[in-house]
Enzyme design. Sequence first.
Site, mmCIF file in Angstrom:
data_model
loop_
_atom_site.group_PDB
_atom_site.id
_atom_site.type_symbol
_atom_site.label_atom_id
_atom_site.label_comp_id
_atom_site.label_asym_id
_atom_site.label_seq_id
_atom_site.Cartn_x
_atom_site.Cartn_y
_atom_site.Cartn_z
ATOM 1 N N GLN A 70 0.923 -1.226 -0.101
ATOM 2 C CA GLN A 70 -0.050 0.071 -0.070
ATOM 3 C C GLN A 70 0.758 1.207 0.141
ATOM 4 O O GLN A 70 2.156 1.305 0.656
ATOM 5 C CB GLN A 70 -0.922 0.082 1.159
ATOM 6 C CG GLN A 70 -1.965 -0.946 1.250
ATOM 7 C CD GLN A 70 -2.882 -1.157 2.429
ATOM 8 O OE1 GLN A 70 -3.413 -0.056 2.947
ATOM 9 N NE2 GLN A 70 -2.707 -2.305 3.186
HETATM 10 N N1 LIG Z 1 -6.699 -13.856 -10.883
HETATM 11 C C1 LIG Z 1 -5.428 -13.871 -10.125
HETATM 12 N N2 LIG Z 1 -5.518 -13.501 -8.710
HETATM 13 C C2 LIG Z 1 -4.478 -13.553 -8.114
HETATM 14 C C3 LIG Z 1 -3.517 -13.879 -8.428
HETATM 15 N N3 LIG Z 1 -2.383 -13.715 -7.412
HETATM 16 C C4 LIG Z 1 -3.039 -13.233 -6.519
HETATM 17 N N4 LIG Z 1 -4.400 -12.901 -6.756
HETATM 18 C C5 LIG Z 1 -5.376 -12.316 -6.096
HETATM 19 O O1 LIG Z 1 -5.072 -10.997 -5.721
HETATM 20 C C6 LIG Z 1 -5.467 -10.335 -4.592
HETATM 21 C C7 LIG Z 1 -4.255 -9.865 -3.869
HETATM 22 O O2 LIG Z 1 -3.282 -10.624 -3.723
HETATM 23 P P1 LIG Z 1 -2.258 -10.489 -2.343
HETATM 24 O O3 LIG Z 1 -1.177 -11.782 -2.628
HETATM 25 O O4 LIG Z 1 -2.984 -10.485 -1.081
HETATM 26 O O5 LIG Z 1 -1.394 -9.315 -2.574
HETATM 27 P P2 LIG Z 1 -0.380 -8.553 -2.156
HETATM 28 O O6 LIG Z 1 0.581 -8.062 -3.395
HETATM 29 O O7 LIG Z 1 0.313 -9.247 -1.061
HETATM 30 O O8 LIG Z 1 -0.956 -7.173 -1.513
HETATM 31 P P3 LIG Z 1 -0.495 -6.429 -0.346
HETATM 32 O O9 LIG Z 1 -0.164 -7.265 0.895
HETATM 33 O O10 LIG Z 1 -1.907 -5.213 0.201
HETATM 34 O O11 LIG Z 1 0.820 -5.439 -0.899
HETATM 35 C C8 LIG Z 1 -6.066 -11.605 -3.822
HETATM 36 O O12 LIG Z 1 -7.257 -11.667 -4.014
HETATM 37 C C9 LIG Z 1 -5.621 -12.939 -4.774
HETATM 38 O O13 LIG Z 1 -6.307 -13.852 -4.756
HETATM 39 C C10 LIG Z 1 -3.187 -14.416 -9.752
HETATM 40 O O14 LIG Z 1 -2.375 -14.930 -10.341
HETATM 41 N N5 LIG Z 1 -4.338 -14.393 -10.576
#
Ligand SMILES: Nc1nc2c(ncn2[C@@H]2O[C@H](COP(=O)(O)OP(=O)(O)OP(=O)(O)O)[C@@H](O)[C@H]2O)c(=O)[nH]1
Length: 164
Positions: A70
């Site tokens: 974020q």
């Molecule tokens: N369709 C799809 N959705 C994905 C994929 N990878 C992650 N997501 C979705 O994207 C959303 C965010 O994933 P996170 O892994 O929590 O993202 P993050 O980068 O860790 O986010 P922050 O912790 O806020 O920085 C979740 O709802 C996941 O299920 C993918 O390869 N395909």
Amino acid sequence: MGLLFSKLMSIFGNQEHKVIIIGLDNAGKTTILYQFLTKEVVHTCPTIGSNVEEIVVKNTHFLMWDLGGQESLRASWNSYYFNTKFVVLVVDSTDRERIAVTKEELYKMLAHEDLKNAAVLIFANKQDVKNSMTAAEISHILTLTSIKDHAWHVQGCCALTGEG
Ligand SMILES: Nc1nc2c(ncn2[C@@H]2O[C@H](COP(=O)(O)OP(=O)(O)OP(=O)(O)O)[C@@H](O)[C@H]2O)c(=O)[nH]1
Ligand SMILES: [Mg+2]
């Protein structure tokens, strides 16, 4: 000789490498980390601060730091840079609006003194979504070929299936 060799192996072979996983919020960083670790899709919440996990591959230990993406948290990414060997930059390939923000963060990061020897792996995540940007497209937008002072590699992937 043999003893020296095994001693050297024990010094270098068991080295611990620090890896940081960065990218904008919702890119899929936490999903990638746990897909890698457990081969399963975990239910994630936006990361506040960081998650850290150790992965051992053939005697080599990787300490994986997954940072929150974020906007308010990006300013503290640099406090994790010290001693980092590898940076994994995760890009949400469906997010065309914010790819410019990712680019800005990428070049800010590459300019940091603590990362001057770090290699960068760019994951073009969410390739399962229709009309997402391809790895080549992301590479072009991020002008990766202009990066001469760091080793880098771009790879399309889908954290949900582990593909890539
Ligand atoms: N369709 C799809 N959705 C994905 C994929 N990878 C992650 N997501 C979705 O994207 C959303 C965010 O994933 P996170 O892994 O929590 O993202 P993050 O980068 O860790 O986010 P922050 O912790 O806020 O920085 C979740 O709802 C996941 O299920 C993918 O390869 N395909
Ligand atoms: Mg996260």
